[in-house]
Scaffold this motif. Structure first.
Motif, short mmCIF file in Angstrom:
data_model
loop_
_atom_site.label_atom_id
_atom_site.label_comp_id
_atom_site.label_asym_id
_atom_site.label_seq_id
_atom_site.Cartn_x
_atom_site.Cartn_y
_atom_site.Cartn_z
N LEU A 109 38.24 30.49 45.50
CA LEU A 109 37.34 31.63 45.39
C LEU A 109 36.09 31.18 44.65
O LEU A 109 36.16 30.79 43.49
CB LEU A 109 38.03 32.78 44.63
CG LEU A 109 37.19 34.05 44.42
CD1 LEU A 109 36.89 34.72 45.76
CD2 LEU A 109 37.92 35.03 43.51
N GLY A 110 34.97 31.21 45.33
CA GLY A 110 33.72 30.80 44.70
C GLY A 110 33.71 29.35 44.29
O GLY A 110 33.12 28.99 43.27
N GLY A 111 34.39 28.49 45.07
CA GLY A 111 34.43 27.07 44.77
C GLY A 111 35.45 26.69 43.71
O GLY A 111 35.52 25.52 43.32
N VAL A 112 36.25 27.66 43.25
CA VAL A 112 37.26 27.39 42.22
C VAL A 112 38.62 27.82 42.76
O VAL A 112 38.75 28.89 43.36
CB VAL A 112 36.96 28.15 40.91
CG1 VAL A 112 38.04 27.88 39.88
CG2 VAL A 112 35.59 27.76 40.37
N GLU A 113 39.65 26.96 42.54
CA GLU A 113 40.99 27.31 42.98
C GLU A 113 41.71 28.13 41.92
O GLU A 113 41.66 27.82 40.73
CB GLU A 113 41.81 26.03 43.26
CG GLU A 113 41.63 25.48 44.65
CD GLU A 113 42.71 24.47 45.00
OE1 GLU A 113 43.43 24.68 45.98
OE2 GLU A 113 42.80 23.47 44.25
N TYR A 114 42.37 29.22 42.37
CA TYR A 114 43.13 30.09 41.48
C TYR A 114 44.55 30.21 41.99
O TYR A 114 44.82 30.04 43.18
CB TYR A 114 42.51 31.49 41.42
CG TYR A 114 41.15 31.55 40.78
CD1 TYR A 114 41.01 31.76 39.41
CD2 TYR A 114 39.99 31.39 41.55
CE1 TYR A 114 39.74 31.83 38.82
CE2 TYR A 114 38.73 31.44 40.98
CZ TYR A 114 38.61 31.66 39.61
OH TYR A 114 37.38 31.72 39.04
N ILE A 115 45.49 30.53 41.06
CA ILE A 115 46.85 30.81 41.51
C ILE A 115 46.95 32.30 41.86
O ILE A 115 46.28 33.14 41.25
CB ILE A 115 47.91 30.45 40.46
CG1 ILE A 115 47.67 31.21 39.14
CG2 ILE A 115 47.97 28.97 40.21
CD1 ILE A 115 48.78 31.05 38.13
#
Length: 691
Positions: A109-115
């Motif tokens: 999301l927005g270039g950042v990986e989240y769990i």
């Protein structure tokens, strides 16, 4: 599968003014609760009488919807430690969501990986959650005034006497304040009896059989149709005031219209007195002839059938006769009171303990009104009228009639002033200075009444602000919002050549000279500006787009007529001229670069390019006419002149490098743009327009 839900709260008679808000609240809370627990439903029907609040919700599903929800957690960087194991943050997130960490997925999301955790929840039977839900709704209800009864802790608008809670044909078991739910409702207090509700859809008809019409609009239509039929039969005009109809609507369960009469000799009393006495004390509708003159009759609404209406009418006539006799006595006694004696009594009536008596207020009103009259340059005769009207504007507050009927303040003042020999213009101003009394009321028709009205209202507002009484939220005990809106509307309707700041300064100066203020002039002035800005914005928002309102307010709202005219002109142009967007784009380009200017000075001799000379000549040759049009409040003309600058602005940007290397040339070009932008922003901040 679905079933209908019925929830009826049976009560002791609820004050009519509370019923509408109560049933709206019950309906809203029930629907929101069902939505919160994922129970879908169909149409919602709300019913209310003086003794009951009831809601039927159709097609309520028998089982909550299953739900699968994806919840975002910490970023991958935070969720995993250096060894690739789940961090404390990830494990805490798993516990909070009730999932196993192994169920986590990663998404960018927005270039950042989240769990992400996926939560699944199976729906349960609606019948299992209804009891708790209905109790939650009931406990959460609020009212202007509460009651406690017996030894119960529950607070409610009136004691609860029965509850009907049904899901289809099944009773939803709840108990509150010693009352258990069931399927038995109660009919009309005198004409009906208890009735068993077989299912929610049978509710309205079952109560109709017990002389209760639960449908609000059906009851309203029945009252109105009976009144109209009586008016047609008798060739009367029966004045149906909406707020009285609303009150009567929630005083009856089975409405029957009847009429009575009173002695014609009472018609010697002013018509407003008789009408107020009938409406406010007896909840009667007055009867008028074709010329709107009061006739010696009244119309009442009985809570019951058509039996023995003649007996009911005679009883009402007896009560009304006593009321009107009192009014006649008060009116005749008031004639003995001299205005000068009434004014002396104002010295003992406290307006506000830190601001002074009503007598103090009248003296301030006189000084403010005199100053306003001079500022507005009214005629010498009008100055004299303003002074006298300001001096006596509150004298009727000590009369017996106004003491009995506070809503007649001003009305009686006009009548008594005329009888005391005051000039008609002065008497009319005594009535008008209370206007507008509400959002739907008219402003004073006369200039004299308008000046005294503004003086009275700004005195109250400045006085309250000076001791820190400033409306917040719903708290406005002195109706300062309404009075500020009144000042704005008067200034607009009469197109008064005065600004809000000038009115503020007059009010503050008079207060400063006549009493000790607890706050500084600057603080009061600043708060007044913010307070009135909201009133002006609300006025504009009634007829204009929000972006147009923001645009013209940004250019100043001090001159009410000007800001309204600018908003109207801009609205008309935005909605009718397709090419105006191009014009606005050019204005905004000017504004964007003007922000880089150190000042708004421009020297013609520094020009190098033809494009900048052309723009300068187009602007400078019409700028004075533009400013004069704005000063004259001719917004249409001002906007038309400004629109002529579009082409030279466009040519300027096409042919001229604004940010030239030569510092003097660059500063001169920016100064030219800043000068144009200053003029444009005196009309509106065009960057706030939304396309």
């Amino acid at each position: 599968m679905s079933r209908d839900l019925l929830f009826e709260i049976g009560l002791e008679e609820v004050p009519a003014r509370f019923v509408r808000g109560a049933i709206d609240q019950l309906e809203d809370r029930l629907v929101k609760w069902l939505d919160s627990v994922r129970v879908t439903h169909g149409e919602v029907l709300a019913y209310a009488t003086p003794r009951r609040l009831a809601v039927i919700i159709k097609d309520v599903i028998e089982k909550q919807e299953d739900v699968e929800e994806e919840v975002k957690g910490p970023s991958r960087k935070i969720a995993l430690d250096d060894s690739g194991n789940w961090s404390k943050a990830a494990l805490g997130f798993a516990r909070s969501q009730g999932v196993d960490p192994e169920q986590f997925t990663f998404k960018e999301l927005g270039g950042v990986e989240y769990i992400y955790a996926t939560k699944s929840s199976k729906g349960i039977q609606t019948s299992e959650v209804l009891a708790d839900g209905l109790l939650q709704v009931l406990h959460a209800m609020t009212f202007p005034k509460f009651m406690r009864w017996a030894s119960y802790d529950l607070k409610f608008v009136r004691p609860i006497r029965w509850i009907v809670a049904m899901f289809g044909s099944d009773v939803v078991d709840i108990e509150i304040a010693g009352v258990k739910s069931g399927n038995v409702s109660r009919g009309h207090r005198f004409l009906g009896s208890d009735t068993t509700i077989s299912e929610p859809s049978a509710y309205a008809e079952a109560l109709r059989e017990q002389h209760v019409i639960v449908d609000i609009e059906e009851r309203r239509a029945l009252i109105v149709s009976q009144i109209e039929a009586l008016a047609a039969k008798k060739n009367w005009t029966i004045a149906i005031k909406e707020d009285l109809l609303e009150e009567v609507l929630f005083l009856v369960e089975t409405p029957t219209v009847l009429y009575g009469s009173f002695e014609a000799s009472f018609l010697d009393i002013p018509q407003d007195v008789l009408i107020t006495s009938m409406r406010e004390h007896q909840r009667y509708f007055p009867v008028l002839d074709e010329n709107s003159k009061l006739l010696p009759y009244f119309v009442a609404v009985r809570n019951g059938g058509a039996e023995s209406l003649d007996v009911i009418a005679r009883g009402n006539e007896k009560v009304l006769r006593a009321r009107l006799s009192d009014a006649k006595f008060f009116y005749e006694e008031d004639q003995k009171l001299q205005i000068k004696d009434a004014l002396s009594k104002l010295e003992s009536i406290v307006f506000q303990e830190e601001i002074g008596t009503v007598g103090d207020k009248v003296r301030r009103i006189r000084k403010i009104a005199d100053t306003l009259a001079a500022k507005l340059q009214v005629s010498a005769d009008q100055v004299e009228l303003v002074s006298r009207a300001a001096d006596i504007c509150k004298f009727d507050l000590v009369t017996q009639m106004v003491y009995e009927f506070p809503e007649l303040q001003g009305v009686m003042g006009e009548d008594y002033a005329l009888r005391a020999g005051e000039r008609p213009e002065v008497a009319k101003a005594v009535f008008e200075h209370y206007q507008p009394r509400s959002a739907s009321d008219t402003v004073p028709a006369s200039v004299v009444g308008s000046i005294v009205s503004i003086a009275d209202k700004i005195d109250t507002i400045v006085g309250c602000f000076s001791i820190g009484i400033i409306p917040t939220g719903s708290q406005d005990p002195y109706a300062l919002r309404r009075q500020a809106a009144g000042i704005v509307q008067i200034a607009l309707d009469h197109r008064l050549p005065i600004t809000l700041d000038e009115i503020f300064e007059i009010g503050i100066e008079i207060h400063e000279n006549m009493r000790v203020m607890k706050r500084s002039k600057d603080d009061i002035h600043k708060d007044l500006q913010e307070f009135f800005a909201l009133r002006v914005k609300k006025l504009l928002s009634e007829t204009m787009r929000y972006d147009v309102v923001d645009a013209v307010i940004s250019a100043g709202y001090d001159d009410i007529v000007s800001v309204v005219n600018r908003g109207t002109a801009l609205t008309n142009t935005v909605e009718t001229a397709a090419e105006f967007k191009t014009t606005v784009d050019s204005f905004n380009r000017v504004g964007n670069l003007a922000a880089k200017a150190s000042n708004a000075s421009v020297t013609e001799e520094v020009f190098v390019e033809a494009g900048e000379r052309t723009l300068y000549e187009a602007w400078s040759s019409t700028a004075q006419a533009y400013r004069e049009a704005l000063a004259a409040r001719d917004a249409e003309k001002a906007l038309s002149i400004a629109a002529e600058w579009r082409e030279p602005i466009t040519s300027f940007f096409d042919s001229v490098m604004v940010m030239a290397e030569d510092e003097a040339i660059r500063a001169n070009r920016l100064g030219l743009l800043a000068s144009i932008d200053k003029d444009l922003k005196s009309f509106a901040d065009f960057s706030k327009l939304v396309w």
